[in-house]
Design an enzyme around this catalytic site. Structure first.
Site, PDB file in Angstrom:
ATOM      1  N   CYS A  25       7.619  -1.859   8.083  1.00  0.00           N
ATOM      2  CA  CYS A  25       7.062  -2.131   6.593  1.00  0.00           C
ATOM      3  C   CYS A  25       8.029  -2.356   5.677  1.00  0.00           C
ATOM      4  O   CYS A  25       9.167  -1.678   5.610  1.00  0.00           O
ATOM      5  CB  CYS A  25       6.431  -0.811   6.516  1.00  0.00           C
ATOM      6  N   ASN A  69       5.809  -8.049  11.208  1.00  0.00           N
ATOM      7  CA  ASN A  69       5.255  -7.568  10.166  1.00  0.00           C
ATOM      8  C   ASN A  69       5.386  -8.604   8.942  1.00  0.00           C
ATOM      9  O   ASN A  69       5.938  -9.552   9.222  1.00  0.00           O
ATOM     10  CB  ASN A  69       5.945  -6.228  10.108  1.00  0.00           C
ATOM     11  N   GLY A  92      -0.929 -13.732   6.123  1.00  0.00           N
ATOM     12  CA  GLY A  92      -1.685 -14.787   5.794  1.00  0.00           C
ATOM     13  C   GLY A  92      -1.106 -16.050   6.461  1.00  0.00           C
ATOM     14  O   GLY A  92       0.159 -16.107   6.836  1.00  0.00           O
ATOM     15  N   MET A 108       0.828  -1.231   0.121  1.00  0.00           N
ATOM     16  CA  MET A 108      -0.183   0.006   0.029  1.00  0.00           C
ATOM     17  C   MET A 108       0.959   1.243  -0.039  1.00  0.00           C
ATOM     18  O   MET A 108       0.345   2.260  -0.677  1.00  0.00           O
ATOM     19  CB  MET A 108      -0.966  -0.236   1.396  1.00  0.00           C
ATOM     20  N   GLY A 131       0.509 -12.481  12.654  1.00  0.00           N
ATOM     21  CA  GLY A 131       1.127 -13.172  11.638  1.00  0.00           C
ATOM     22  C   GLY A 131       0.251 -14.622  11.195  1.00  0.00           C
ATOM     23  O   GLY A 131       0.645 -15.487  11.766  1.00  0.00           O
TER      24      GLY A 131
HETATM   25  C1  SIN Z   1       1.555  -0.337   3.755  1.00  0.00           C
HETATM   26  O1  SIN Z   1       0.989   0.654   4.270  1.00  0.00           O
HETATM   27  O2  SIN Z   1       1.968  -0.690   2.808  1.00  0.00           O
HETATM   28  C2  SIN Z   1       1.615  -1.531   5.029  1.00  0.00           C
HETATM   29  C3  SIN Z   1       2.348  -1.113   5.884  1.00  0.00           C
HETATM   30  C4  SIN Z   1       3.249  -2.256   6.547  1.00  0.00           C
HETATM   31  O3  SIN Z   1       3.521  -3.230   6.101  1.00  0.00           O
HETATM   32  O4  SIN Z   1       3.547  -1.997   7.896  1.00  0.00           O
END
Ligand code: SIN
Length: 299
Positions: free
Chosen positions: A125, A187, A212, A71, A238
């Site tokens: 992230c 993460n 997932g 994202m 996770g």
């Molecule tokens: C995202 O906003 O791309 C995901 C955030 C994350 O993986 O910590």
């Protein structure tokens, strides 16, 4: 039914099953909905200094084994987010603000500008240039950023760690030295998918993070290693998609769990997981505290 009430990472929760960062945490209404659906606490989408549109799409692809996302940390900036936290709180569960920045100063500015029940530092992230795991893979930076936020805030500070390193325990110990109340593991795992007809990577950002069921064994191992080495609590996340997954994570050493990708099947999963844990404890004649870290005590 066995009570699940207790302290998780410095917060007194009705139950240890939480909404994970990034899923439904962009608006106060969705935070409130998750709380009313039974989340013991809700974690917001990661919030930074400036508004960001995020990476070009597609940002999410469903793979057979889980979700791949990039994202790109889209968010409206902390200056526009307090109202969402306040609305989220009307659901009756603590709201944890997930925050990111590129330096200790940025983290402090964002944390200082928000009133939340706890903070979760996104140092993990795997696909945002200058943020997340790019900083969070350096133990010294993890310690310095954690210490700076802990000095600024009087509420619990959690540090969400990246599994995309050889030694996640070194990162956990850095967070602990910096004064973190708890660490959150893990993460997403850095990953990609390619469309075989066109030859193009599917995600707009090419590379993203896998979540997932596929990553659950990795998360369990990370939680186990962190719990064995750290004195502060570990929160497990996770690939949790049923009560058995949550029990396994707690046995690995988690004092609470977060649910993310599995919510694509609906919010009922939150209550079904916490009820399942309660029934399991009743059946075994155990308390939640007996379960936490059980795997490390078995000989
Ligand atoms: C995202 O906003 O791309 C995901 C955030 C994350 O993986 O910590």
């Amino acid at each position: 039914m066995a009570t699940l009430r207790g302290d998780v990472g410095g917060l007194e929760l009705e139950n240890p099953v939480m909404l994970a960062a990034g899923i439904l945490g962009t608006t106060g209404a969705s935070l409130r909905r998750a709380a009313l659906a039974g989340a013991g606490a809700v974690v917001t989408k990661s919030i930074g200094i400036e508004p960001r549109d995020g990476h070009p799409g597609p940002g999410i692809v469903h793979l057979g084994v889980g979700l791949l996302n990039a994202m790109g940390l889209p968010n409206p900036s902390y200056r526009e987010f307090q109202e969402e936290i306040d609305i989220g709180r009307t659901g009756g569960s603590p709201v944890v603000a997930s925050i990111f920045g590129s330096s200790p100063e940025e983290f402090v500015e964002v944390a200082g500008g928000l009133d939340a029940d706890a903070f979760e530092l996104n140092l993990s992230c795997p696909h945002a240039q200058g943020y997340g795991a790019e900083i969070g893979c350096h133990p010294g930076d993890v310690e310095e950023i954690t210490r700076a936020v802990v000095r600024e805030k009087s509420v619990p500070v959690w540090v969400k760690l990246t599994p995309n390193v050889a030694d996640i325990v070194a990162l956990g110990l850095s967070a602990e030295r910096g004064g973190a109340t708890a660490v959150v593991a893990i993460n997403t795992i850095k990953a990609m998918a390619i469309d075989v007809e066109s030859g193009y990577p599917i995600l707009g950002n090419r590379v993203g993070g896998l979540s997932g069921p596929a990553i659950k064994p990795v998360a369990v191992r990370c939680v186990y290693d962190l719990h064995s080495a750290l004195s502060i609590p570990v929160i497990g996340v996770g690939g949790i998609s049923c009560w058995q997954d949550a029990v396994e994570m707690i046995m690995a050493g988690a004092s609470g769990v977060q649910v993310g990708s599995a919510l694509s099947g609906g919010l009922d999963i939150l209550k079904s997981i916490s009820n399942g844990i309660s029934r399991y404890l009743d059946r075994k004649g155990m308390a939640l505290a007996d379960l936490s870290g059980l795997a490390g005590r078995q000989r």
